[in-house]
Design a protein around this motif. Sequence first.
Motif, PDB file in Angstrom:
ATOM      1  N   UNK A 116      -6.306  21.964 -20.730  1.00 27.70           N
ATOM      2  CA  UNK A 116      -5.046  22.651 -20.424  1.00 27.70           C
ATOM      3  C   UNK A 116      -3.926  21.650 -20.172  1.00 27.70           C
ATOM      4  N   UNK A 117      -4.262  20.558 -19.478  1.00 29.37           N
ATOM      5  CA  UNK A 117      -3.246  19.557 -19.177  1.00 29.37           C
ATOM      6  C   UNK A 117      -2.699  18.939 -20.460  1.00 29.37           C
ATOM      7  N   UNK A 118      -3.599  18.581 -21.374  1.00 26.82           N
ATOM      8  CA  UNK A 118      -3.178  17.972 -22.642  1.00 26.82           C
ATOM      9  C   UNK A 118      -2.362  18.964 -23.465  1.00 26.82           C
ATOM     10  N   UNK A 119      -2.802  20.214 -23.513  1.00 27.39           N
ATOM     11  CA  UNK A 119      -2.068  21.225 -24.286  1.00 27.39           C
ATOM     12  C   UNK A 119      -0.667  21.425 -23.716  1.00 27.39           C
ATOM     13  N   UNK A 120      -0.548  21.457 -22.397  1.00 28.63           N
ATOM     14  CA  UNK A 120       0.775  21.614 -21.788  1.00 28.63           C
ATOM     15  C   UNK A 120       1.647  20.399 -22.065  1.00 28.63           C
ATOM     16  N   UNK A 142      -9.202  12.494 -10.110  1.00 26.31           N
ATOM     17  CA  UNK A 142      -9.976  13.588 -10.685  1.00 26.31           C
ATOM     18  C   UNK A 142     -11.088  13.096 -11.603  1.00 26.31           C
ATOM     19  N   UNK A 143     -12.209  13.833 -11.576  1.00 27.25           N
ATOM     20  CA  UNK A 143     -13.348  13.559 -12.458  1.00 27.25           C
ATOM     21  C   UNK A 143     -13.356  14.649 -13.522  1.00 27.25           C
ATOM     22  N   UNK A 144     -12.753  14.359 -14.660  1.00 28.78           N
ATOM     23  CA  UNK A 144     -12.525  15.374 -15.681  1.00 28.78           C
ATOM     24  C   UNK A 144     -13.796  16.016 -16.250  1.00 28.78           C
ATOM     25  N   UNK A 145     -14.913  15.280 -16.408  1.00 27.74           N
ATOM     26  CA  UNK A 145     -16.116  15.938 -16.952  1.00 27.74           C
ATOM     27  C   UNK A 145     -16.611  17.113 -16.112  1.00 27.74           C
ATOM     28  N   UNK A 146     -16.218  17.150 -14.819  1.00 23.30           N
ATOM     29  CA  UNK A 146     -16.657  18.266 -13.982  1.00 23.30           C
ATOM     30  C   UNK A 146     -15.913  19.557 -14.310  1.00 23.30           C
ATOM     31  N   UNK A 147     -14.789  19.430 -15.030  1.00 26.32           N
ATOM     32  CA  UNK A 147     -14.015  20.613 -15.423  1.00 26.32           C
ATOM     33  C   UNK A 147     -13.235  20.284 -16.696  1.00 26.32           C
ATOM     34  N   UNK A 148     -13.919  20.240 -17.840  1.00 31.20           N
ATOM     35  CA  UNK A 148     -13.239  19.882 -19.096  1.00 31.20           C
ATOM     36  C   UNK A 148     -12.059  20.787 -19.413  1.00 31.20           C
TER      37      UNK A 148
END
Length: 300
Positions: free
Chosen positions: A284-288, A273-279
């Motif tokens: 959400x992943x970190x919060x979960x 995954x290229x995270x900058x394309x969907x911060x």
Amino acid sequence: NKQAADSAYMEKAYDKAIAGYEQILKAGVDVDVLYNLGNAYYRKNNLPRAILNYEKALKYEPRHKDARHNLEICRSKLGVSENPPSEMFFITWFNDLTAYFSVDQWGTMAMLFFSLTTFLIVLRRMTRQRLPKKIASVIMPFAIAAFALAATNASLQYHRFHNDTYAVALQDSTIEDENGKAKKNILRAGTTVRLLKNGSEGKIMVQTSDKTCEGWANSGHFMPRGSRIRAHEFHYYDSEDNGADCIATKPSTGRNYPCIHVGESHWYGFPHLYYPSCPEFAERFVENAKKFSKSGKDML
């Protein structure tokens, strides 16, 4: 292959059938396979995922009667329903007409009516015979109107297909207001909702089809149908179970296939995954992850 997956389904080996159908879908979207996959999940009594796959089948083929029928059966069993807001009859009629055909079908009709209109214009100008000119003059307004209708609906369906973001609740979910206070409304598993915006702490704002319920819910309880994130294809390995919770699409060829396993405590698969394309995804992943770390549960 499909025959082996179908045989497994007939033998009631539903896990094997699910794996087979998901393997087939790696080569590209097949509406009938999505429908069969929904049926296999239904037989496993996993009705929310059955609904998800029936919804996917209907996204590509809106007139799939069996998928529509089985979708309503699942909703009935789960006690959920789709109740669109009341509208003036002609708005409802037009929306139903637009949804009756897929974007490709509307596009094909637009091209046919455009070709017919062009032919009639040429015929009217080139022929010297009165009867063909008269026939062309009579038919041309209808052809132009049909082209405009088909082109408009193709554009609307394209916008809905690529921009509308929906989700299916995979389990019962509490809805909260802006202050984090739980509302009386509970989203039942299997409910299809529209995703409005992402929030903090793994929350996402959702809205039911009848617009009577809107609020914040745990994004881990939902299967996004329209969210996008860029990724790099992993070329060297494969799996017997690549997952089917997301659809990977190659922008150069349009080829697509199912991938990724998603749950409340996990999100894994082969795409890089290229995270900058969907911060928002990374947030959400970190919060979960934080939430599950504090809860003391085992994470997959």
